[in-house]
Design a protein around this motif. Structure first.
Motif, PDB file in Angstrom:
ATOM      1  N   ALA A  15       0.842  -1.199   0.000  1.00  0.00           N
ATOM      2  CA  ALA A  15       0.000   0.000   0.000  1.00  0.00           C
ATOM      3  C   ALA A  15       0.876   1.248   0.000  1.00  0.00           C
ATOM      4  N   VAL A  16       0.357   2.292  -0.641  1.00  0.00           N
ATOM      5  CA  VAL A  16       1.000   3.610  -0.618  1.00  0.00           C
ATOM      6  C   VAL A  16      -0.047   4.594  -0.132  1.00  0.00           C
ATOM      7  N   ARG A  17       0.291   5.330   0.914  1.00  0.00           N
ATOM      8  CA  ARG A  17      -0.649   6.305   1.474  1.00  0.00           C
ATOM      9  C   ARG A  17      -0.009   7.689   1.383  1.00  0.00           C
ATOM     10  N   GLY A  19       0.551  11.776   1.502  1.00  0.00           N
ATOM     11  CA  GLY A  19       0.185  12.959   2.277  1.00  0.00           C
ATOM     12  C   GLY A  19       0.487  14.176   1.419  1.00  0.00           C
ATOM     13  N   GLU A  20       0.707  15.305   2.053  1.00  0.00           N
ATOM     14  CA  GLU A  20       0.979  16.532   1.301  1.00  0.00           C
ATOM     15  C   GLU A  20       2.374  16.518   0.680  1.00  0.00           C
ATOM     16  N   VAL A  21       3.372  16.046   1.440  1.00  0.00           N
ATOM     17  CA  VAL A  21       4.765  16.043   0.993  1.00  0.00           C
ATOM     18  C   VAL A  21       5.370  14.648   1.046  1.00  0.00           C
ATOM     19  N   MET A  22       4.958  13.891   2.036  1.00  0.00           N
ATOM     20  CA  MET A  22       5.501  12.548   2.266  1.00  0.00           C
ATOM     21  C   MET A  22       4.405  11.504   2.052  1.00  0.00           C
ATOM     22  N   ALA A  23       4.854  10.263   1.944  1.00  0.00           N
ATOM     23  CA  ALA A  23       3.929   9.139   1.851  1.00  0.00           C
ATOM     24  C   ALA A  23       4.432   8.027   2.754  1.00  0.00           C
ATOM     25  N   THR A  24       3.501   7.231   3.269  1.00  0.00           N
ATOM     26  CA  THR A  24       3.915   6.008   3.937  1.00  0.00           C
ATOM     27  C   THR A  24       3.724   4.874   2.945  1.00  0.00           C
TER      28      THR A  24
END
Length: 139
Positions: A15-17, A19-24
């Motif tokens: 999975a890729v989640r 965000g505004e600048v980063m992702a988990t």
């Protein structure tokens, strides 16, 4: 490309989640344990990461902390179980080799910490790795 980073764990993105600048990025390691990486959105795009992408999780040995059991109430997302297969202590630091399903990790900690934890070859440990300390590479 050759790298000085010894810890290179193969796995698959689950999975890729973003965000505004980063992702988990959630990864299932080849041995079945789960790992989370926190990387920039730019890196996600450049690597073409999506569920099903084969990756290598890269972690410097100095960024792998150790515990003798699972730790609750901790912000560190990654707690990987393994067994110590090698332990070399110097005057100040210790290098700990850990075998886990699907791979091997090296942790470099202080000699004092290794002594305080009572580490020995054959003992079970938990490798603790902050998500922000995990880099990802594709083939």
């Amino acid at each position: 490309m050759s790298l000085s980073i010894r810890n290179q764990l193969p796995g698959t993105v689950t999975a890729v989640r973003p965000g505004e600048v980063m992702a988990t990025v959630k990864i299932r390691l080849d041995g079945g344990q789960d790992l989370t990486a926190a990387i920039t959105l730019e890196a996600v795009d450049q690597l073409g990461l999506a569920a099903g992408t084969a990756v290598r999780a890269l972690v410097k040995s100095t960024e792998v902390s150790l515990a003798t059991g699972r730790v609750d109430g901790l912000s560190i997302r990654n707690q990987l179980t393994g067994t110590i297969t090698g332990l070399v202590t110097g005057g100040v630091m210790a290098s700990v080799k850990i075998s886990m399903d699907g791979g091997e990790l090296t942790s470099v900690i202080t000699k004092e910490a290794a002594t305080d934890l009572g580490l020995f070859v054959g003992s079970d440990v938990i490798a603790l790795i902050k998500a922000t300390e995990v880099s990802l590479a594709t083939a």
